[in-house]
Design a protein around this motif. Structure first.
Motif, PDB file in Angstrom:
ATOM      1  N   TYR A  29       0.207  -1.220   0.388  1.00 49.86           N
ATOM      2  CA  TYR A  29       0.142   0.319   0.343  1.00 49.86           C
ATOM      3  C   TYR A  29       0.961   1.265  -0.364  1.00 49.86           C
ATOM      4  O   TYR A  29       0.922   2.124  -0.552  1.00 49.86           O
ATOM      5  CB  TYR A  29      -0.468  -0.137   1.267  1.00 49.86           C
ATOM      6  CG  TYR A  29      -2.143   1.132   1.507  1.00 49.86           C
ATOM      7  CD1 TYR A  29      -3.054   1.145   0.715  1.00 49.86           C
ATOM      8  CD2 TYR A  29      -0.891   2.256   2.327  1.00 49.86           C
ATOM      9  CE1 TYR A  29      -4.104   2.240   0.480  1.00 49.86           C
ATOM     10  CE2 TYR A  29      -2.228   3.667   2.206  1.00 49.86           C
ATOM     11  CZ  TYR A  29      -3.668   3.034   1.322  1.00 49.86           C
ATOM     12  OH  TYR A  29      -4.250   4.642   1.328  1.00 49.86           O
ATOM     13  N   LEU A  30       1.921   1.124   0.718  1.00 53.11           N
ATOM     14  CA  LEU A  30       3.145   2.482   1.330  1.00 53.11           C
ATOM     15  C   LEU A  30       3.309   3.022  -0.481  1.00 53.11           C
ATOM     16  O   LEU A  30       3.324   4.100  -0.671  1.00 53.11           O
ATOM     17  CB  LEU A  30       3.750   2.130   1.844  1.00 53.11           C
ATOM     18  CG  LEU A  30       2.820   2.408   3.331  1.00 53.11           C
ATOM     19  CD1 LEU A  30       4.041   1.801   4.637  1.00 53.11           C
ATOM     20  CD2 LEU A  30       2.118   3.400   3.374  1.00 53.11           C
ATOM     21  N   ARG A  31       3.666   1.859  -1.020  1.00 49.85           N
ATOM     22  CA  ARG A  31       4.706   1.864  -2.217  1.00 49.85           C
ATOM     23  C   ARG A  31       3.620   1.604  -3.459  1.00 49.85           C
ATOM     24  O   ARG A  31       4.691   3.175  -3.654  1.00 49.85           O
ATOM     25  CB  ARG A  31       5.279   0.804  -2.589  1.00 49.85           C
ATOM     26  CG  ARG A  31       7.173  -0.021  -1.303  1.00 49.85           C
ATOM     27  CD  ARG A  31       7.427  -1.454  -2.577  1.00 49.85           C
ATOM     28  NE  ARG A  31       6.125  -2.366  -2.498  1.00 49.85           N
ATOM     29  CZ  ARG A  31       6.471  -3.471  -1.569  1.00 49.85           C
ATOM     30  NH1 ARG A  31       7.641  -3.637  -0.760  1.00 49.85           N
ATOM     31  NH2 ARG A  31       6.088  -3.999  -1.693  1.00 49.85           N
ATOM     32  N   HIS A  51       1.652   6.974  -7.103  1.00 53.28           N
ATOM     33  CA  HIS A  51       0.040   7.419  -6.814  1.00 53.28           C
ATOM     34  C   HIS A  51      -0.645   6.575  -7.788  1.00 53.28           C
ATOM     35  O   HIS A  51      -0.950   6.742  -8.826  1.00 53.28           O
ATOM     36  CB  HIS A  51       0.941   8.778  -7.595  1.00 53.28           C
ATOM     37  CG  HIS A  51       0.136  10.157  -6.904  1.00 53.28           C
ATOM     38  ND1 HIS A  51      -0.626  11.428  -6.598  1.00 53.28           N
ATOM     39  CD2 HIS A  51       1.692  10.507  -6.410  1.00 53.28           C
ATOM     40  CE1 HIS A  51       0.700  11.394  -5.766  1.00 53.28           C
ATOM     41  NE2 HIS A  51       1.611  11.561  -5.744  1.00 53.28           N
ATOM     42  N   ASP A  52       0.015   4.950  -7.374  1.00 57.44           N
ATOM     43  CA  ASP A  52      -0.794   3.862  -8.346  1.00 57.44           C
ATOM     44  C   ASP A  52      -2.588   4.115  -7.271  1.00 57.44           C
ATOM     45  O   ASP A  52      -2.587   3.122  -6.980  1.00 57.44           O
ATOM     46  CB  ASP A  52       0.106   2.507  -7.336  1.00 57.44           C
ATOM     47  CG  ASP A  52      -0.560   1.497  -8.964  1.00 57.44           C
ATOM     48  OD1 ASP A  52      -1.952   1.296  -8.878  1.00 57.44           O
ATOM     49  OD2 ASP A  52       0.296   0.863  -8.559  1.00 57.44           O
ATOM     50  N   CYS A  53      -2.830   4.205  -7.617  1.00 60.14           N
ATOM     51  CA  CYS A  53      -4.912   4.754  -6.833  1.00 60.14           C
ATOM     52  C   CYS A  53      -5.423   3.467  -7.053  1.00 60.14           C
ATOM     53  O   CYS A  53      -6.179   3.119  -6.044  1.00 60.14           O
ATOM     54  CB  CYS A  53      -5.527   5.888  -7.494  1.00 60.14           C
ATOM     55  SG  CYS A  53      -4.152   7.258  -7.339  1.00 60.14           S
ATOM     56  N   TRP A  87      -5.483   6.625  -0.176  1.00 64.14           N
ATOM     57  CA  TRP A  87      -4.356   7.404  -0.764  1.00 64.14           C
ATOM     58  C   TRP A  87      -4.764   7.995  -2.267  1.00 64.14           C
ATOM     59  O   TRP A  87      -4.369   6.638  -2.834  1.00 64.14           O
ATOM     60  CB  TRP A  87      -3.162   7.285  -0.264  1.00 64.14           C
ATOM     61  CG  TRP A  87      -2.636   8.041   0.919  1.00 64.14           C
ATOM     62  CD1 TRP A  87      -3.416   6.970   1.949  1.00 64.14           C
ATOM     63  CD2 TRP A  87      -2.165   9.316   1.818  1.00 64.14           C
ATOM     64  NE1 TRP A  87      -2.442   7.957   3.771  1.00 64.14           N
ATOM     65  CE2 TRP A  87      -1.837   8.948   2.819  1.00 64.14           C
ATOM     66  CE3 TRP A  87      -1.035  10.480   0.898  1.00 64.14           C
ATOM     67  CZ2 TRP A  87      -1.576   9.235   4.046  1.00 64.14           C
ATOM     68  CZ3 TRP A  87      -0.566  10.679   2.106  1.00 64.14           C
ATOM     69  CH2 TRP A  87      -0.707  10.351   3.349  1.00 64.14           C
ATOM     70  N   CYS A  88      -5.178   9.027  -2.873  1.00 62.63           N
ATOM     71  CA  CYS A  88      -5.149   8.011  -3.660  1.00 62.63           C
ATOM     72  C   CYS A  88      -6.802   8.497  -4.464  1.00 62.63           C
ATOM     73  O   CYS A  88      -7.972   8.443  -4.752  1.00 62.63           O
ATOM     74  CB  CYS A  88      -4.537   8.046  -4.458  1.00 62.63           C
ATOM     75  SG  CYS A  88      -2.567   8.532  -5.425  1.00 62.63           S
ATOM     76  N   GLY A  89      -7.276   8.631  -3.301  1.00 58.35           N
ATOM     77  CA  GLY A  89      -8.894   8.111  -2.879  1.00 58.35           C
ATOM     78  C   GLY A  89      -9.655   8.532  -3.962  1.00 58.35           C
ATOM     79  O   GLY A  89     -10.118   9.708  -3.521  1.00 58.35           O
ATOM     80  N   GLY A 101       6.694  10.185   1.064  1.00 58.81           N
ATOM     81  CA  GLY A 101       7.563   9.328   2.016  1.00 58.81           C
ATOM     82  C   GLY A 101       6.833   8.432   2.977  1.00 58.81           C
ATOM     83  O   GLY A 101       6.270   9.012   3.699  1.00 58.81           O
ATOM     84  N   TYR A 102       7.685   7.224   3.830  1.00 61.36           N
ATOM     85  CA  TYR A 102       7.340   6.622   4.754  1.00 61.36           C
ATOM     86  C   TYR A 102       8.943   5.953   5.171  1.00 61.36           C
ATOM     87  O   TYR A 102      10.072   5.104   4.829  1.00 61.36           O
ATOM     88  CB  TYR A 102       6.400   5.537   4.302  1.00 61.36           C
ATOM     89  CG  TYR A 102       7.038   4.971   3.493  1.00 61.36           C
ATOM     90  CD1 TYR A 102       7.238   3.426   4.423  1.00 61.36           C
ATOM     91  CD2 TYR A 102       6.418   5.128   1.910  1.00 61.36           C
ATOM     92  CE1 TYR A 102       7.495   2.424   3.012  1.00 61.36           C
ATOM     93  CE2 TYR A 102       6.639   3.818   1.110  1.00 61.36           C
ATOM     94  CZ  TYR A 102       7.949   3.052   1.513  1.00 61.36           C
ATOM     95  OH  TYR A 102       8.284   1.144   0.578  1.00 61.36           O
TER      96      TYR A 102
END
Length: 157
Positions: A51-53, A58-60, A77-79, A95-96
């Motif tokens: 999910y984080l990657r 921006h791979d919604c 994210w990008c929902g 980043g994370y």
């Protein structure tokens, strides 16, 4: 055997060339997303890392597929939005780091289904109610579904 991919109108076509024979195999967008998703047997931490990657890239399609329907499309994210530029008003995961230990919450504690929550230090911009920058200890909470662990909630607390 050589392999090439073509994207035509949202459809991926794989072209296989072997001994002078060309085979074209069409793959729909949904099938392409399914290939990038972790298996149903993956742990909540493995799902979080995918999910984080995806969020950072921006791979919604992947973030939405890994988000439980109970949160609605805006929970990812990008929902529900495909960014047209980096300056749109959607949260961007820049980043994370420091993926923490999994904490388990019972259905009684959540008021819904049992969840597993994992803290992560994230760097973001454009998140409603937060200044751009680091958010240490941001929690990603998942519930188990027949498809595997899916994001059901996130935030602090």
């Amino acid at each position: 055997m050589g392999r090439r991919r073509l994207v035509l109108g949202g459809v991926v076509a794989a072209v296989l060339v072997a001994a002078g024979t060309v085979t074209v195999v069409s793959v729909t967008h949904a099938q392409t997303v399914a290939v990038r998703l972790p298996p149903a047997s993956a742990s909540s931490e493995q799902v979080l890392r995918v999910y984080l990657r995806a969020a950072k890239a921006h791979d919604c399609a992947v973030t939405e597929a890994l988000t439980d329907d109970s949160g609605g499309p805006d929970a990812a994210w990008c929902g529900g939005r495909t960014p047209s530029s980096w300056f749109d008003d959607h949260p961007d995961l820049l980043g994370y780091r420091h993926v923490g230990a999994v904490s388990r919450l019972s259905a009684k504690e959540t008021g819904r289904a049992a969840e597993e929550c994992i803290p992560v230090d994230v760097t973001e911009t454009n998140m409603t109610g937060a200044e751009p920058g680091d958010l240490p200890g941001w929690q990603f909470c998942f519930r188990h579904t027949p498809a595997g662990w899916r994001l059901t909630d996130e935030g602090y607390g």
